[in-house]
Design a protein around this motif. Structure first.
Motif, PDB file in Angstrom:
ATOM      1  N   THR A 184       0.831  -1.202   0.000  1.00 50.98           N
ATOM      2  CA  THR A 184       0.000   0.000   0.000  1.00 50.98           C
ATOM      3  C   THR A 184       0.869   1.256   0.000  1.00 50.98           C
ATOM      4  O   THR A 184       1.825   1.365   0.770  1.00 50.98           O
ATOM      5  N   VAL A 185       0.519   2.197  -0.863  1.00 56.22           N
ATOM      6  CA  VAL A 185       1.221   3.477  -0.903  1.00 56.22           C
ATOM      7  C   VAL A 185       0.798   4.319   0.298  1.00 56.22           C
ATOM      8  O   VAL A 185      -0.401   4.478   0.571  1.00 56.22           O
ATOM      9  N   ILE A 186       1.783   4.865   1.000  1.00 54.51           N
ATOM     10  CA  ILE A 186       1.524   5.804   2.095  1.00 54.51           C
ATOM     11  C   ILE A 186       2.145   7.139   1.694  1.00 54.51           C
ATOM     12  O   ILE A 186       3.367   7.284   1.635  1.00 54.51           O
ATOM     13  N   GLY A 187       1.261   8.088   1.381  1.00 54.32           N
ATOM     14  CA  GLY A 187       1.723   9.408   0.986  1.00 54.32           C
ATOM     15  C   GLY A 187       1.869  10.324   2.179  1.00 54.32           C
ATOM     16  O   GLY A 187       1.156  10.184   3.179  1.00 54.32           O
ATOM     17  N   TYR A 188       2.803  11.264   2.077  1.00 53.76           N
ATOM     18  CA  TYR A 188       3.012  12.184   3.187  1.00 53.76           C
ATOM     19  C   TYR A 188       3.504  13.534   2.668  1.00 53.76           C
ATOM     20  O   TYR A 188       3.954  13.670   1.526  1.00 53.76           O
ATOM     21  N   ARG A 189       3.394  14.534   3.527  1.00 53.45           N
ATOM     22  CA  ARG A 189       3.858  15.887   3.236  1.00 53.45           C
ATOM     23  C   ARG A 189       5.124  16.145   4.048  1.00 53.45           C
ATOM     24  O   ARG A 189       5.153  15.871   5.248  1.00 53.45           O
ATOM     25  N   ARG A 190       6.139  16.653   3.395  1.00 54.47           N
ATOM     26  CA  ARG A 190       7.404  16.970   4.064  1.00 54.47           C
ATOM     27  C   ARG A 190       7.665  18.469   3.993  1.00 54.47           C
ATOM     28  O   ARG A 190       7.500  19.094   2.945  1.00 54.47           O
ATOM     29  N   SER A 191       8.120  19.033   5.120  1.00 49.03           N
ATOM     30  CA  SER A 191       8.466  20.449   5.154  1.00 49.03           C
ATOM     31  C   SER A 191       9.519  20.691   6.217  1.00 49.03           C
ATOM     32  O   SER A 191       9.688  19.888   7.140  1.00 49.03           O
ATOM     33  N   GLY A 192      10.233  21.787   6.091  1.00 49.54           N
ATOM     34  CA  GLY A 192      11.181  22.190   7.120  1.00 49.54           C
ATOM     35  C   GLY A 192      12.554  21.573   6.994  1.00 49.54           C
ATOM     36  O   GLY A 192      12.853  20.819   6.060  1.00 49.54           O
ATOM     37  N   GLY A 236      -7.684  -1.656   2.794  1.00 48.79           N
ATOM     38  CA  GLY A 236      -7.403  -3.046   2.441  1.00 48.79           C
ATOM     39  C   GLY A 236      -8.342  -4.017   3.129  1.00 48.79           C
ATOM     40  O   GLY A 236      -8.917  -3.717   4.186  1.00 48.79           O
ATOM     41  N   ALA A 237      -8.485  -5.188   2.526  1.00 47.84           N
ATOM     42  CA  ALA A 237      -9.440  -6.180   3.037  1.00 47.84           C
ATOM     43  C   ALA A 237      -9.040  -6.740   4.391  1.00 47.84           C
ATOM     44  O   ALA A 237      -9.895  -7.172   5.170  1.00 47.84           O
ATOM     45  N   ASP A 238      -7.748  -6.763   4.687  1.00 49.56           N
ATOM     46  CA  ASP A 238      -7.281  -7.342   5.955  1.00 49.56           C
ATOM     47  C   ASP A 238      -6.813  -6.263   6.912  1.00 49.56           C
ATOM     48  O   ASP A 238      -5.852  -6.445   7.667  1.00 49.56           O
ATOM     49  N   PHE A 239      -7.506  -5.121   6.916  1.00 46.28           N
ATOM     50  CA  PHE A 239      -7.095  -4.008   7.769  1.00 46.28           C
ATOM     51  C   PHE A 239      -7.067  -4.412   9.240  1.00 46.28           C
ATOM     52  O   PHE A 239      -7.937  -5.131   9.737  1.00 46.28           O
ATOM     53  N   THR A 257     -14.359   6.594   7.295  1.00 43.46           N
ATOM     54  CA  THR A 257     -13.119   6.069   7.871  1.00 43.46           C
ATOM     55  C   THR A 257     -13.192   5.915   9.385  1.00 43.46           C
ATOM     56  O   THR A 257     -12.346   5.249   9.985  1.00 43.46           O
ATOM     57  N   LEU A 258     -14.201   6.525  10.002  1.00 40.19           N
ATOM     58  CA  LEU A 258     -14.303   6.470  11.462  1.00 40.19           C
ATOM     59  C   LEU A 258     -14.429   5.039  11.967  1.00 40.19           C
ATOM     60  O   LEU A 258     -13.908   4.705  13.040  1.00 40.19           O
ATOM     61  N   ARG A 259     -15.072   4.173  11.193  1.00 37.51           N
ATOM     62  CA  ARG A 259     -15.243   2.789  11.664  1.00 37.51           C
ATOM     63  C   ARG A 259     -13.895   2.073  11.790  1.00 37.51           C
ATOM     64  O   ARG A 259     -13.721   1.202  12.645  1.00 37.51           O
ATOM     65  N   PHE A 260     -12.914   2.447  10.962  1.00 37.99           N
ATOM     66  CA  PHE A 260     -11.594   1.823  11.047  1.00 37.99           C
ATOM     67  C   PHE A 260     -10.848   2.295  12.296  1.00 37.99           C
ATOM     68  O   PHE A 260     -10.083   1.531  12.894  1.00 37.99           O
ATOM     69  N   ASP A 261     -11.083   3.531  12.697  1.00 39.30           N
ATOM     70  CA  ASP A 261     -10.486   4.003  13.944  1.00 39.30           C
ATOM     71  C   ASP A 261     -11.110   3.316  15.154  1.00 39.30           C
ATOM     72  O   ASP A 261     -10.419   3.046  16.142  1.00 39.30           O
TER      73      ASP A 261
END
Length: 286
Positions: free
Chosen positions: A18-26, A72-75, A202-206
């Motif tokens: 799975t791709v995990i995207g992120y923001r980088r700064s500083g 994903g199906a196996d979260f 997405t709240l159900r996954f949390d």
């Protein structure tokens, strides 16, 4: 809120691809910020900007949101631990901050990544003997399945009641139409910013993360990292209970209460500059 022009979008791949995207700064020592439920990296814009003067700040979209791939199906919480492991390995960061459900994922990651030597947690909803309410989830799922996103949002917010306020006092029949309008108005259409309506499911996954980590407080007695426990005085009793129990178990922890701040403190519409100051002092003290 718009990112700084110096913010860069990057990505890593987790163990399951799975791709995990992120923001980088500083610039400076690496610091990862992990958002909580019903949020994405865009909601830490002010916190990241305040910290980017002292640190290289990495703000991932947790899976299922924005720049990242699907749950994903196996979260499970272990998939999210693998996501953070991939990010820590790619960035070399040794410092991490987690909010709410993101703090639970951060705790689990710290157990298997000794490279994380300083950890800050803002009100992890660590359930102790059923202290975190989750019995509203069945109704939430029915409302999501029926396409009633605003109703589901009210169910989740009233169910968790993380920051007792408007959601407690205002009846459901009045809240639903207001939140439906608000959800449609929020967002500027940026392709990498997640609209509220997309975040609601997405709240159900949390909640799954909360349930999987319930009654694990003694696991963290083995954590050797230095830990900062942050909380606001306006937050729910079950969140303050979790912080208190963690403070009793963690071998190298200190606690800070932020007066007049609630569960949304680190978010753009909370008190991010107050939280940033506490984090700068903790992560900057060497």
């Amino acid at each position: 809120m718009k990112d700084s022009p110096r913010t860069v979008r990057e990505q890593v791949r987790s163990a399951d691809g799975t791709v995990i995207g992120y923001r980088r700064s500083g610039h400076g020592p690496g610091l990862i910020l992990v958002h909580g439920a019903m949020l994405a990296s865009q909601h830490f814009t002010k916190l990241a900007a305040a910290l980017s003067t002292s640190f290289t700040v990495y703000v991932p979209d947790r899976r299922g949101r924005g720049l990242s791939g699907p749950h994903g199906a196996d979260f499970s919480v272990e998939r999210e631990v693998e996501d953070l492991q991939a990010l820590v390995t790619a960035t070399g960061a040794s410092q991490i901050f987690g909010l709410s459900a993101g703090a639970l994922v951060t705790l689990r990651t710290a157990l298997v990544m000794p490279a994380l030597d300083r950890i800050a947690l803002y009100e992890p909803p660590l359930s102790i003997g059923g202290s975190v309410p989750t019995d509203w989830l069945a109704r939430f799922d029915r409302e999501i399945a029926a396409g009633r996103s605003a109703s589901a949002l009210v169910t989740g917010m009233k169910g968790l009641d993380a920051e007792p306020s408007l959601f407690t006092r205002v009846p459901r029949f009045a809240l639903v139409p207001l939140l439906a309008i608000g959800a449609r108005l929020q967002g500027d259409g940026s392709p990498d910013e997640v609209p509220v309506e997309a975040l609601i499911p997405t709240l159900r996954f949390d909640v799954q993360v909360i349930r999987e980590t319930a009654d694990t407080v003694m696991d963290y007695a083995a954590l050797d990292a230095r830990v900062l426990l942050l909380g606001g005085t306006k937050s729910a009793a079950y969140l303050r209970l979790a912080l208190r129990k963690l403070s009793e178990v963690l071998p190298h922890a200190r606690s800070i209460d932020l007066p007049g701040v609630g569960h949304s403190g680190p978010e753009d519409d909370g008190a991010p500059l107050v939280v940033a100051q506490a984090l700068r002092e903790f992560f900057g003290a060497r």
